[in-house]
Scaffold this motif. Structure first.
Motif, PDB file in Angstrom:
ATOM      1  N   UNK A  52      50.881  25.213 -44.555  1.00  0.00           N
ATOM      2  CA  UNK A  52      49.545  24.912 -45.053  1.00  0.00           C
ATOM      3  C   UNK A  52      49.628  24.300 -46.440  1.00  0.00           C
ATOM      4  N   UNK A  53      48.756  23.355 -46.765  1.00  0.00           N
ATOM      5  CA  UNK A  53      48.731  22.801 -48.117  1.00  0.00           C
ATOM      6  C   UNK A  53      48.408  23.881 -49.147  1.00  0.00           C
ATOM      7  N   UNK A  54      48.784  23.643 -50.377  1.00  0.00           N
ATOM      8  CA  UNK A  54      48.474  24.573 -51.457  1.00  0.00           C
ATOM      9  C   UNK A  54      46.966  24.792 -51.542  1.00  0.00           C
ATOM     10  N   UNK A  55      46.571  26.043 -51.644  1.00  0.00           N
ATOM     11  CA  UNK A  55      45.162  26.374 -51.769  1.00  0.00           C
ATOM     12  C   UNK A  55      44.407  26.396 -50.460  1.00  0.00           C
ATOM     13  N   UNK A  56      45.131  26.287 -49.333  1.00  0.00           N
ATOM     14  CA  UNK A  56      44.510  26.368 -48.010  1.00  0.00           C
ATOM     15  C   UNK A  56      45.032  27.627 -47.337  1.00  0.00           C
ATOM     16  N   UNK A  57      44.119  28.383 -46.742  1.00  0.00           N
ATOM     17  CA  UNK A  57      44.468  29.671 -46.139  1.00  0.00           C
ATOM     18  C   UNK A  57      43.969  29.710 -44.697  1.00  0.00           C
ATOM     19  N   UNK A  58      44.803  30.248 -43.825  1.00  0.00           N
ATOM     20  CA  UNK A  58      44.442  30.409 -42.421  1.00  0.00           C
ATOM     21  C   UNK A  58      44.274  31.897 -42.148  1.00  0.00           C
ATOM     22  N   UNK A  59      43.096  32.272 -41.653  1.00  0.00           N
ATOM     23  CA  UNK A  59      42.766  33.686 -41.529  1.00  0.00           C
ATOM     24  C   UNK A  59      42.259  33.993 -40.122  1.00  0.00           C
ATOM     25  N   UNK A  60      42.981  34.810 -39.353  1.00  0.00           N
ATOM     26  CA  UNK A  60      42.475  35.267 -38.065  1.00  0.00           C
ATOM     27  C   UNK A  60      41.537  36.452 -38.263  1.00  0.00           C
ATOM     28  N   UNK A  61      40.400  36.408 -37.603  1.00  0.00           N
ATOM     29  CA  UNK A  61      39.404  37.459 -37.771  1.00  0.00           C
ATOM     30  C   UNK A  61      38.854  37.900 -36.421  1.00  0.00           C
ATOM     31  N   UNK A  62      38.663  39.198 -36.265  1.00  0.00           N
ATOM     32  CA  UNK A  62      37.891  39.690 -35.137  1.00  0.00           C
ATOM     33  C   UNK A  62      36.418  39.383 -35.399  1.00  0.00           C
ATOM     34  N   UNK A  63      35.667  39.199 -34.336  1.00  0.00           N
ATOM     35  CA  UNK A  63      34.229  38.986 -34.494  1.00  0.00           C
ATOM     36  C   UNK A  63      33.488  40.315 -34.300  1.00  0.00           C
ATOM     37  N   UNK A  64      32.364  40.500 -35.004  1.00  0.00           N
ATOM     38  CA  UNK A  64      31.728  39.589 -35.954  1.00  0.00           C
ATOM     39  C   UNK A  64      32.526  39.492 -37.253  1.00  0.00           C
ATOM     40  N   UNK A  65      32.512  38.305 -37.835  1.00  0.00           N
ATOM     41  CA  UNK A  65      33.363  38.042 -38.996  1.00  0.00           C
ATOM     42  C   UNK A  65      32.886  38.752 -40.265  1.00  0.00           C
ATOM     43  N   UNK A  66      31.571  38.875 -40.414  1.00  0.00           N
ATOM     44  CA  UNK A  66      31.062  39.467 -41.648  1.00  0.00           C
ATOM     45  C   UNK A  66      31.085  38.487 -42.807  1.00  0.00           C
ATOM     46  N   UNK A  67      30.725  37.237 -42.526  1.00  0.00           N
ATOM     47  CA  UNK A  67      30.717  36.178 -43.551  1.00  0.00           C
ATOM     48  C   UNK A  67      29.322  35.574 -43.633  1.00  0.00           C
ATOM     49  N   UNK A  68      28.846  35.374 -44.835  1.00  0.00           N
ATOM     50  CA  UNK A  68      27.598  34.657 -45.066  1.00  0.00           C
ATOM     51  C   UNK A  68      27.959  33.237 -45.491  1.00  0.00           C
ATOM     52  N   UNK A  69      27.725  32.280 -44.601  1.00  0.00           N
ATOM     53  CA  UNK A  69      28.000  30.881 -44.906  1.00  0.00           C
ATOM     54  C   UNK A  69      26.765  30.212 -45.503  1.00  0.00           C
ATOM     55  N   UNK A  79      30.390  26.701 -47.152  1.00  0.00           N
ATOM     56  CA  UNK A  79      31.297  27.510 -47.945  1.00  0.00           C
ATOM     57  C   UNK A  79      30.896  28.978 -47.789  1.00  0.00           C
ATOM     58  N   UNK A  80      31.780  29.854 -48.206  1.00  0.00           N
ATOM     59  CA  UNK A  80      31.502  31.286 -48.102  1.00  0.00           C
ATOM     60  C   UNK A  80      30.636  31.704 -49.284  1.00  0.00           C
ATOM     61  N   UNK A  81      29.387  32.018 -48.993  1.00  0.00           N
ATOM     62  CA  UNK A  81      28.469  32.445 -50.037  1.00  0.00           C
ATOM     63  C   UNK A  81      28.687  33.912 -50.391  1.00  0.00           C
ATOM     64  N   UNK A  82      29.056  34.707 -49.369  1.00  0.00           N
ATOM     65  CA  UNK A  82      29.308  36.131 -49.618  1.00  0.00           C
ATOM     66  C   UNK A  82      30.032  36.729 -48.417  1.00  0.00           C
ATOM     67  N   UNK A  83      30.634  37.881 -48.629  1.00  0.00           N
ATOM     68  CA  UNK A  83      31.287  38.649 -47.576  1.00  0.00           C
ATOM     69  C   UNK A  83      30.540  39.962 -47.403  1.00  0.00           C
ATOM     70  N   UNK A  84      30.315  40.344 -46.165  1.00  0.00           N
ATOM     71  CA  UNK A  84      29.608  41.586 -45.888  1.00  0.00           C
ATOM     72  C   UNK A  84      30.517  42.766 -46.228  1.00  0.00           C
ATOM     73  N   UNK A  85      30.030  43.647 -47.059  1.00  0.00           N
ATOM     74  CA  UNK A  85      30.819  44.810 -47.463  1.00  0.00           C
ATOM     75  C   UNK A  85      31.215  45.627 -46.231  1.00  0.00           C
ATOM     76  N   UNK A  86      32.509  45.906 -46.119  1.00  0.00           N
ATOM     77  CA  UNK A  86      33.008  46.671 -44.985  1.00  0.00           C
ATOM     78  C   UNK A  86      33.186  45.853 -43.722  1.00  0.00           C
ATOM     79  N   UNK A  87      32.886  44.553 -43.777  1.00  0.00           N
ATOM     80  CA  UNK A  87      33.027  43.686 -42.610  1.00  0.00           C
ATOM     81  C   UNK A  87      34.466  43.250 -42.396  1.00  0.00           C
ATOM     82  N   UNK A  88      34.718  42.587 -41.282  1.00  0.00           N
ATOM     83  CA  UNK A  88      36.080  42.177 -40.948  1.00  0.00           C
ATOM     84  C   UNK A  88      36.690  41.231 -41.967  1.00  0.00           C
ATOM     85  N   UNK A  89      35.907  40.287 -42.467  1.00  0.00           N
ATOM     86  CA  UNK A  89      36.433  39.337 -43.454  1.00  0.00           C
ATOM     87  C   UNK A  89      36.770  40.029 -44.767  1.00  0.00           C
TER      88      UNK A  89
END
Length: 215
Positions: free
Chosen positions: A88-105, A115-125
């Motif tokens: 992966x290029x520098x600053x790029x991350x690959x993340x496998x996640x179970x659903x629901x992801x717990x991400x606020x886009x 972009x990721x505006x926030x992550x749900x507390x206690x969520x998978x992400x």
């Protein structure tokens, strides 16, 4: 295996049927801008990772489950010639996640990047520990179907709108053999956008690739 010519810029002109709405693929996958010839910096996709026509749904590259296992079929020659394509290029991350992801886009622009505006507390992400607020989504696995055939692909997502992101993530269902969804994100203060976009060209679908998400 694929150590030959520099990958040609791809002109995408086909339509995509998406949850009952017809949109062109340009809405989420930008057409690469041709550049003068130089030392090849990406593997050729001809007879490679993209299964087209009758080959769709077959072969070693029909199911994306992470960059390392995905690139495993390539020989050592390609690894030596194109080392930048096997990491992966520098600053790029690959993340496998179970659903629901717990991400606020949040959309960067209307229907043009999220972009990721926030992550749900206690969520998978949040529990996974890699993703951060402000990370830009540049790739996501999605199921492509054509008749009775299907594949799971890593699709460049810099031009995805919010609804496309949600539907692409949702296509990674157990009925297609998926136990996760894989997100590829760019951290703007660490990454070189030009380097990231050059890397993502390798995953751009050619014009004759079927592109329909399961409804």
């Amino acid at each position: 295996m694929l150590a030959s010519l520099i990958r040609s810029a791809i002109t995408i002109s086909f339509a995509m049927s998406f949850v009952g709405i017809d949109i062109t693929v340009e809405a989420f996958a930008p057409t690469p801008t041709p550049t003068p010839w130089r030392q090849p910096s990406a593997l050729s996709a001809v007879n490679g990772i993209w299964n087209t026509g009758n080959d769709f749904g077959k072969g070693k590259f029909r199911f994306y489950d992470g960059l390392e296992p995905y690139m495993k079929p390539f020989p050592d020659e390609d690894r030596q010639l194109y080392p930048e394509m096997f990491r992966l290029p520098k600053g790029v991350y690959e993340v496998p996640l179970a659903r629901p992801c717990g991400i606020l886009f949040e959309e960067i622009e209307p229907n043009c990047g999220v972009y990721i505006q926030d992550l749900v507390e206690g969520g998978n992400a949040a529990n996974q520990g890699v993703l951060q607020k402000g990370d830009v989504l540049v790739g996501v696995t999605a199921i492509q179907i054509s008749g009775a055939k299907w594949e799971r692909r890593m699709i460049p997502a810099r031009k995805f709108g919010f609804d496309l992101v949600v539907s692409a993530i949702g296509s990674n269902d157990e009925k297609w053999g998926c136990n996760n969804v894989i997100l590829m994100v760019e951290r703007p203060d660490e990454a070189d956008r030009e380097e990231t976009d050059k890397f993502l060209e390798f995953f751009e679908p050619p014009a004759d690739t079927p592109w329909k998400l399961p409804v």
